[in-house]
Design an enzyme around this catalytic site. Structure first.
Site, PDB file in Angstrom:
ATOM      1  NE  ARG A 191       2.186  -4.976  11.229  1.00  0.00           N
ATOM      2  CZ  ARG A 191       3.365  -5.081  10.610  1.00  0.00           C
ATOM      3  NH1 ARG A 191       4.399  -5.589  11.249  1.00  0.00           N
ATOM      4  NH2 ARG A 191       3.508  -4.689   9.377  1.00  0.00           N
ATOM      5  CE  LYS A 233      -2.053  -0.659   3.943  1.00  0.00           C
ATOM      6  NZ  LYS A 233      -1.586  -1.969   4.390  1.00  0.00           N
ATOM      7  NE  ARG A 236      -4.473   0.468   9.256  1.00  0.00           N
ATOM      8  CZ  ARG A 236      -3.264  -0.025   9.030  1.00  0.00           C
ATOM      9  NH1 ARG A 236      -2.996  -1.262   9.333  1.00  0.00           N
ATOM     10  NH2 ARG A 236      -2.319   0.725   8.535  1.00  0.00           N
ATOM     11  NE  ARG A 256       7.522  -3.334   6.344  1.00  0.00           N
ATOM     12  CZ  ARG A 256       6.225  -3.049   6.358  1.00  0.00           C
ATOM     13  NH1 ARG A 256       5.676  -2.443   5.327  1.00  0.00           N
ATOM     14  NH2 ARG A 256       5.475  -3.379   7.376  1.00  0.00           N
ATOM     15  NE  ARG A 271       6.649  -0.909  10.031  1.00  0.00           N
ATOM     16  CZ  ARG A 271       5.478  -0.853   9.407  1.00  0.00           C
ATOM     17  NH1 ARG A 271       5.398  -0.247   8.245  1.00  0.00           N
ATOM     18  NH2 ARG A 271       4.419  -1.406   9.929  1.00  0.00           N
TER      19      ARG A 271
END
Ligand code: ADP
Length: 191
Positions: A144, A13, A88, A127, A133
Site C-alpha cells: 500500500r 486521514k 488517488r 492498528r 483490518r
C-alpha cells in the site's frame, strides 16, 4: 466547503477527516470505509473491490469513480464534503474535477498530512492489533505504501500548482494535529 484529505496509509486521514468534517457540518466521505462496508455486506460492489483491497492495490478507477459520483449526489453532500482517500490517481483527479464543475462549485483545499515513514509503519502495525483490518498485514502494508508513492504522491504536485495545497505536520497527538489543520484552513479561508 469542498476539501480533500491526502496522505500515505497510516497518516491519520480518517481520524482527522471526521473531526474536521464535523466542525464544518459536512460529510466525511471515506472511499476505504465505503468499500469495507460493501465487502462486509457482501454487495456486488464489495465483491468487485475485495480482491484489490486484500492485495493492497487500488480498486479500478471506473468502479471507484462511479461510487464517489453517487455519494456526492446525495442530499447531505450538497452544502459541501470532505473526501478522505479520493482522488488517488490522476484519472480520479480529472473525474472529480468534472463532478465538482457540474455542481457549479470549486474545490477549496487539499490537506496533505505528512508523517515520518517509520512512524507510519508503527501506527499501521498498532492498528493491525486493535482493528484487525485484513489489509494491515506486513506485506500488504508495504504494498500500500508503494502504490501510494507511485500513484498518489504525484497528485500533490498537481494540487500545489493549482494553489490548493495545505501541508500539515501529522506527527504528534491527535488533538495537536487537529489544531494545526484548523489553523491552516483558517489561513486558506482568509486568503
Ligand atoms: P489506507 O489506510 O491504506 O489509506 P483506506 O481505508 O483509505 O486505506 O482504503 C483501503 C483500500 O480501499 C485501498 O487500499 C484500496 O484498495 C481501496 N481504495 C480506497 N480508496 C480508493 C481510491 N480512491 N481508488 C482506488 N482504490 C481505493
Amino acid at each position: 466547503m469542498r476539501m480533500i484529505f491526502m496522505g500515505p496509509p497510516g497518516a491519520g486521514k480518517g481520524t482527522q477527516a471526521k473531526l474536521v468534517a464535523d466542525k464544518y457540518g459536512i460529510p466525511a466521505i471515506s472511499t476505504g470505509d465505503i468499500f469495507r462496508a460493501n465487502v462486509s455486506q457482501g454487495t456486488d460492489l464489495g465483491k468487485q473491490a475485495q480482491e484489490f483491497m486484500d492485495a493492497g492495490e487500488y480498486v479500478p478507477d471506473e468502479v471507484t469513480n462511479l461510487m464517489v459520483r453517487n455519494r456526492i449526489d446525495e442530499d447531505d453532500a450538497h452544502p459541501g464534503f470532505l473526501l478522505d482517500g479520493y482522488p488517488r490517481t490522476l484519472a480520479q483527479v480529472e473525474e472529480l474535477d468534472g463532478m465538482i464543475r457540474h455542481t457549479g462549485h470549486e474545490l477549496d483545499a487539499v490537506v496533505v498530512l505528512t508523517v515520518d515513514p517509520e512512524e507510519l509503519v508503527q501506527r499501521l502495525l498498532q492498528r493491525a492489533e486493535t482493528d484487525g483490518r485484513s489489509d494491515d498485514t506486513e506485506d500488504v502494508v508495504r504494498r500500500r505504501q508503494e502504490v501510494y508513492t507511485e500513484q498518489t504522491e504525484p497528485l500533490i504536485g498537481v494540487y500545489r500548482e493549482r494553489g490548493l495545497l495545505v501541508e500539515v505536520d501529522g506527527m504528534g497527538p491527535v488533538e495537536e494535529v487537529t489544531a494545526r489543520i484548523f489553523g491552516a484552513l483558517q489561513d486558506v479561508r482568509e486568503s
